[in-house]
Design a protein around this motif. Structure first.
Motif, mmCIF file in Angstrom:
data_model
loop_
_atom_site.group_PDB
_atom_site.id
_atom_site.type_symbol
_atom_site.label_atom_id
_atom_site.label_comp_id
_atom_site.label_asym_id
_atom_site.label_seq_id
_atom_site.Cartn_x
_atom_site.Cartn_y
_atom_site.Cartn_z
ATOM 1 N N ARG A 243 0.847 -1.197 0.000
ATOM 2 C CA ARG A 243 0.000 0.000 0.000
ATOM 3 C C ARG A 243 0.884 1.249 0.000
ATOM 4 O O ARG A 243 1.719 1.445 0.898
ATOM 5 C CB ARG A 243 -0.910 -0.004 1.217
ATOM 6 C CG ARG A 243 -1.919 1.151 1.240
ATOM 7 C CD ARG A 243 -2.950 0.932 2.325
ATOM 8 N NE ARG A 243 -3.877 2.034 2.412
ATOM 9 C CZ ARG A 243 -4.906 2.236 1.581
ATOM 10 N NH1 ARG A 243 -5.115 1.378 0.585
ATOM 11 N NH2 ARG A 243 -5.710 3.261 1.725
ATOM 12 N N PRO A 244 0.713 2.124 -0.998
ATOM 13 C CA PRO A 244 1.543 3.332 -1.055
ATOM 14 C C PRO A 244 1.282 4.250 0.134
ATOM 15 O O PRO A 244 0.143 4.397 0.592
ATOM 16 C CB PRO A 244 1.113 4.003 -2.364
ATOM 17 C CG PRO A 244 0.466 2.919 -3.171
ATOM 18 C CD PRO A 244 -0.177 2.025 -2.164
ATOM 19 N N VAL A 245 2.373 4.857 0.620
ATOM 20 C CA VAL A 245 2.240 5.861 1.676
ATOM 21 C C VAL A 245 2.482 7.255 1.110
ATOM 22 O O VAL A 245 2.141 8.258 1.740
ATOM 23 C CB VAL A 245 3.230 5.572 2.827
ATOM 24 C CG1 VAL A 245 2.870 4.265 3.518
ATOM 25 C CG2 VAL A 245 4.666 5.524 2.325
ATOM 26 N N ILE A 246 3.080 7.315 -0.082
ATOM 27 C CA ILE A 246 3.253 8.583 -0.798
ATOM 28 C C ILE A 246 2.491 8.476 -2.113
ATOM 29 O O ILE A 246 2.639 7.499 -2.845
ATOM 30 C CB ILE A 246 4.738 8.887 -1.050
ATOM 31 C CG1 ILE A 246 5.425 9.288 0.255
ATOM 32 C CG2 ILE A 246 4.904 10.000 -2.088
ATOM 33 C CD1 ILE A 246 6.889 9.653 0.108
ATOM 34 N N ARG A 247 1.667 9.482 -2.399
ATOM 35 C CA ARG A 247 0.842 9.466 -3.596
ATOM 36 C C ARG A 247 1.370 10.463 -4.633
ATOM 37 O O ARG A 247 2.053 11.439 -4.307
ATOM 38 C CB ARG A 247 -0.602 9.829 -3.246
ATOM 39 C CG ARG A 247 -1.265 8.860 -2.271
ATOM 40 C CD ARG A 247 -1.557 7.542 -2.915
ATOM 41 N NE ARG A 247 -2.215 6.601 -2.013
ATOM 42 C CZ ARG A 247 -2.653 5.406 -2.368
ATOM 43 N NH1 ARG A 247 -2.480 4.982 -3.613
ATOM 44 N NH2 ARG A 247 -3.233 4.617 -1.486
ATOM 45 N N ARG A 248 1.045 10.195 -5.861
ATOM 46 C CA ARG A 248 1.464 11.062 -6.959
ATOM 47 C C ARG A 248 0.896 12.471 -6.750
ATOM 48 O O ARG A 248 -0.279 12.650 -6.435
ATOM 49 C CB ARG A 248 0.955 10.500 -8.277
ATOM 50 C CG ARG A 248 1.338 11.326 -9.495
ATOM 51 C CD ARG A 248 0.812 10.670 -10.745
ATOM 52 N NE ARG A 248 1.152 11.442 -11.922
ATOM 53 C CZ ARG A 248 0.798 11.114 -13.157
ATOM 54 N NH1 ARG A 248 0.079 10.004 -13.382
ATOM 55 N NH2 ARG A 248 1.143 11.877 -14.178
ATOM 56 N N GLY A 249 1.787 13.472 -6.934
ATOM 57 C CA GLY A 249 1.400 14.873 -6.744
ATOM 58 C C GLY A 249 1.605 15.379 -5.337
ATOM 59 O O GLY A 249 1.471 16.593 -5.085
ATOM 60 N N GLN A 250 1.933 14.513 -4.418
ATOM 61 C CA GLN A 250 2.130 14.902 -3.018
ATOM 62 C C GLN A 250 3.500 15.528 -2.830
ATOM 63 O O GLN A 250 4.480 15.151 -3.482
ATOM 64 C CB GLN A 250 1.981 13.669 -2.125
ATOM 65 C CG GLN A 250 2.301 13.912 -0.653
ATOM 66 C CD GLN A 250 2.269 12.615 0.148
ATOM 67 O OE1 GLN A 250 1.625 11.636 -0.239
ATOM 68 N NE2 GLN A 250 2.989 12.606 1.271
ATOM 69 N N LEU A 251 3.591 16.520 -1.943
ATOM 70 C CA LEU A 251 4.872 17.107 -1.564
ATOM 71 C C LEU A 251 5.472 16.314 -0.412
ATOM 72 O O LEU A 251 4.770 15.930 0.525
ATOM 73 C CB LEU A 251 4.699 18.571 -1.157
ATOM 74 C CG LEU A 251 4.340 19.544 -2.282
ATOM 75 C CD1 LEU A 251 4.183 20.967 -1.730
ATOM 76 C CD2 LEU A 251 5.394 19.520 -3.382
ATOM 77 N N ALA A 252 6.782 16.065 -0.492
ATOM 78 C CA ALA A 252 7.486 15.314 0.537
ATOM 79 C C ALA A 252 8.865 15.913 0.743
ATOM 80 O O ALA A 252 9.333 16.757 -0.049
ATOM 81 C CB ALA A 252 7.598 13.849 0.145
#
Length: 304
Positions: A243-252
């Motif tokens: 399960r992804p914890v970072i999604r596309r378009g998210q700032l990190a």
């Protein structure tokens, strides 16, 4: 008729006495000693007869061995022939049921217990083969290069002690029964598996052309459905993903660590990523694309 009755009741010694006075000329009286032995009725320990269940302990087989069902009958017949009571017995034969038992035992020993329970069925009629008295051993000589499948050709050799009785080949249908995880209801894409309704069912795994998801061992990351899983369908390996914890378009936060030097900057994720996965990120200021390893929901580690 008297001879047959004596043979059936187990008289081992036959004696003839002259007829008593007044008897018919030429008549004799038969007398014998009746021997009561459990083995005449129950068979010999360690032998396998047709219709009896096989031992589930593989160590009792020493490979794939069987004693044909006619062995005990032939043994009794031999004693009777020595006494001159009945005609010699016919040679022993290996029936189709006994052959299937030998084949199943030989192949099951090659499988890991976790792979499941094997079931075989002959696809062609088996002509009974004459075999000598005593245990038989079946040795598998050739299997398909791709391994077990729903149908395949099996090449095997029959041996009696050190003597080879010949080599045969036959077409078989195989089933490999094992408990697998099955979707009780339709599971939508992206649904965490901990929230999905899954049940254990026994299925023939040879009909599945793709590997199953290993859900019996704990995963270091949370898993989700990578695609729609219909109700009643087994959970395949390709149908689940971390399960992804970072999604596309998210700032990190992108972190660059070099000894005591630590640099951090904000980046945009260009694809979804689970912990441990490599994802593509972009510096919003320079518009330069980089790659980094996902650490958690807010951090990506970058290396030069």
């Amino acid at each position: 008729m008297m001879s047959v009755l004596l043979a059936m009741t187990g008289f081992a010694q036959i004696r003839r006495f002259p007829a008593p006075a007044g008897g018919r000329p030429g008549s004799t009286v038969l007398a014998g000693l009746l021997i009561c032995c459990a083995c005449l009725d129950g068979g010999f320990a360690g032998s396998l007869r047709a219709g009896e269940p096989a031992s589930s302990d593989p160590s009792a087989w020493h490979g794939a061995h069987v004693v044909p069902s006619e062995v005990a009958a032939r043994s009794q017949a031999t004693d009777s022939v020595a006494a001159g009571l009945i005609a010699p017995a016919v040679p022993l034969t290996l029936s189709s049921n006994e052959l299937v038992l030998l084949l199943t035992r030989a192949l099951q020993e090659r499988l890991d217990p976790e792979q499941g329970r094997l079931e075989l069925q002959l696809l062609r009629p088996w002509t009974p083969v004459k075999v000598p008295e005593g245990p038989l051993e079946l040795v598998v000589r050739e299997l398909p290069a791709t391994g077990l499948s729903p149908q395949f050709i099996l090449r095997f050799e029959l041996k009696s002690g050190d003597r080879s009785l010949g080599v045969w080949q036959t077409a078989v249908q195989a089933r490999l029964w094992r408990e697998v995880w099955v979707a009780r209801t339709t599971i939508r894409r992206g649904t965490p598996l901990r929230e999905a309704e899954l049940v254990r069912e026994t299925r023939d795994v040879l009909t599945l052309r793709e590997p199953l998801a290993d859900l019996d061992r704990p995963s270091p990351v949370e898993l989700e459905a990578a695609d729609v899983i219909p109700a009643g369908a087994p959970v395949l390996a390709r149908a689940v993903r971390p399960r992804p914890v970072i999604r596309r378009g998210q700032l990190a936060d992108a972190v660059l660590q070099d000894g005591a030097l630590r640099i951090s900057l904000k980046v945009e994720a260009l694809e979804d990523g689970a912990p441990g996965q490599i994802v593509r990120i972009r510096n919003p200021v320079s518009r330069r694309d980089l790659y980094g390893r996902v650490i958690d929901a807010q951090t990506v580690q970058v290396s030069l």
